[in-house]
Design a protein around this motif. Sequence first.
Motif, short mmCIF file in Angstrom:
data_model
loop_
_atom_site.label_atom_id
_atom_site.label_comp_id
_atom_site.label_asym_id
_atom_site.label_seq_id
_atom_site.Cartn_x
_atom_site.Cartn_y
_atom_site.Cartn_z
N LYS A 1 25.44 -23.83 -18.46
CA LYS A 1 25.73 -22.72 -19.36
C LYS A 1 26.56 -23.19 -20.55
O LYS A 1 26.32 -22.78 -21.71
N SER B 1 24.37 -25.06 -22.91
CA SER B 1 23.50 -24.16 -23.67
C SER B 1 24.27 -23.52 -24.82
O SER B 1 23.76 -23.41 -25.95
N ARG B 2 25.52 -23.09 -24.54
CA ARG B 2 26.33 -22.50 -25.61
C ARG B 2 26.64 -23.52 -26.70
O ARG B 2 26.60 -23.22 -27.89
N GLU C 1 24.84 -26.15 -27.56
CA GLU C 1 23.62 -26.41 -28.32
C GLU C 1 23.38 -25.28 -29.32
O GLU C 1 22.97 -25.52 -30.47
N LYS C 2 23.61 -24.04 -28.87
CA LYS C 2 23.40 -22.89 -29.77
C LYS C 2 24.40 -22.96 -30.94
O LYS C 2 24.03 -22.72 -32.09
N THR C 3 25.66 -23.30 -30.63
CA THR C 3 26.68 -23.43 -31.68
C THR C 3 26.30 -24.51 -32.68
O THR C 3 26.44 -24.35 -33.90
N THR C 4 25.76 -25.63 -32.16
CA THR C 4 25.36 -26.74 -33.04
C THR C 4 24.22 -26.34 -33.93
O THR C 4 24.19 -26.67 -35.14
N ARG C 5 23.24 -25.60 -33.37
CA ARG C 5 22.10 -25.15 -34.19
C ARG C 5 22.54 -24.17 -35.27
O ARG C 5 21.99 -24.16 -36.37
N ASP C 6 23.52 -23.31 -34.93
CA ASP C 6 23.95 -22.28 -35.87
C ASP C 6 24.88 -22.83 -36.96
O ASP C 6 25.13 -22.16 -37.98
#
Length: 345
Positions: free
Chosen positions: A333, A336-337, A339-344
Amino acid sequence: MTHASHHLTLADIARHLGVTFEGDAALPIRGLATLKEATSDQVAFLTNRAYLKDLATTQAAAVLLHPEHGKSCPVPKLEMENPYLGYAKLSQLFDPLPARDKAGIHPTAVVADSVTLGEGVSIQAHAVVEAGVTLGDHVVVGAGSVVGADSVIGENTRLHANVTVCHGVIIGKRVILQSGCVIGGDGFGFAHDGEGWHKIAQLGGVVLGDNVEVGSCSSIDRGALGDTLIGDDVKIDSQVQIAHNVTIGAHSALAGCVGIAGSTKVGKHCMLGGGVGLSGHLTICDGVQVTGMSLVTNSIHTPGVYSSGTGAMSNSQWRKNAVRFKQLDDIAKRLSRLEKTTRDA
């Protein structure tokens, strides 16, 4: 070490294997032995490179080996691309067991009047053959074995001592059933009413193909409705459990302590290592190998080698890994968070 009840010559051995050799064709061969233990009237074999060190000093009459090792052989050589297969073929020539079989019914055996017997059948001491059974030519029913009513056993099949073949089982030709195995016992079928269990009558049977071998103390349960099916040339080791309505395809092999739950279908040319467990109602395609102690909980549709679990390690290392295993969901988890922060970003 093995010994033949009759003497063969080196020429007989080569002829049986379909190979050529250099040496005394009339040399008597009385048995098989390892490279280290063989004497001048025995054939040795080299099938594992770990024993190559013993080749130079062997006292064997001849050695069965791969051509790549032929130049290092100090005695007559029998060269084959697959020397292990050659060893298997030679072992049959020196097996003393068939010579002990005597056709006929031992006076202590119990054989129903309605049994159909082929030629040369051997029913040994204290065996029981129930009504309606058909035994093909040269079947051996070992001492203390039981063949249940209406079963059919094909020619040249051997039941070793204390084998149980339950009612309505069909067994093919040249099958070997080792001592203590049970073919056609009830499958594990029960319905629960909230308080207790109610047995489900197992109305199917078991069908074993030709050239099957079942190891000692293994169980193949009868089907609940249809039959449990074991294909031709399937080899089953000792202490294997095959549940009701399982199907195993031809030429597959199961090592010791394999357990297969009900209604699972295993394809052809599959190999299940020792201690493998298959859950119920799965389909395993042809050409699958599952390594030892693996647990399979989903169907496999692509041929190949499959594994699960981890190998042994020090207890201290295992304890650390066990803690980390419990943390995997939280780590996933967090990743996943991240990775999402890096993409954003």
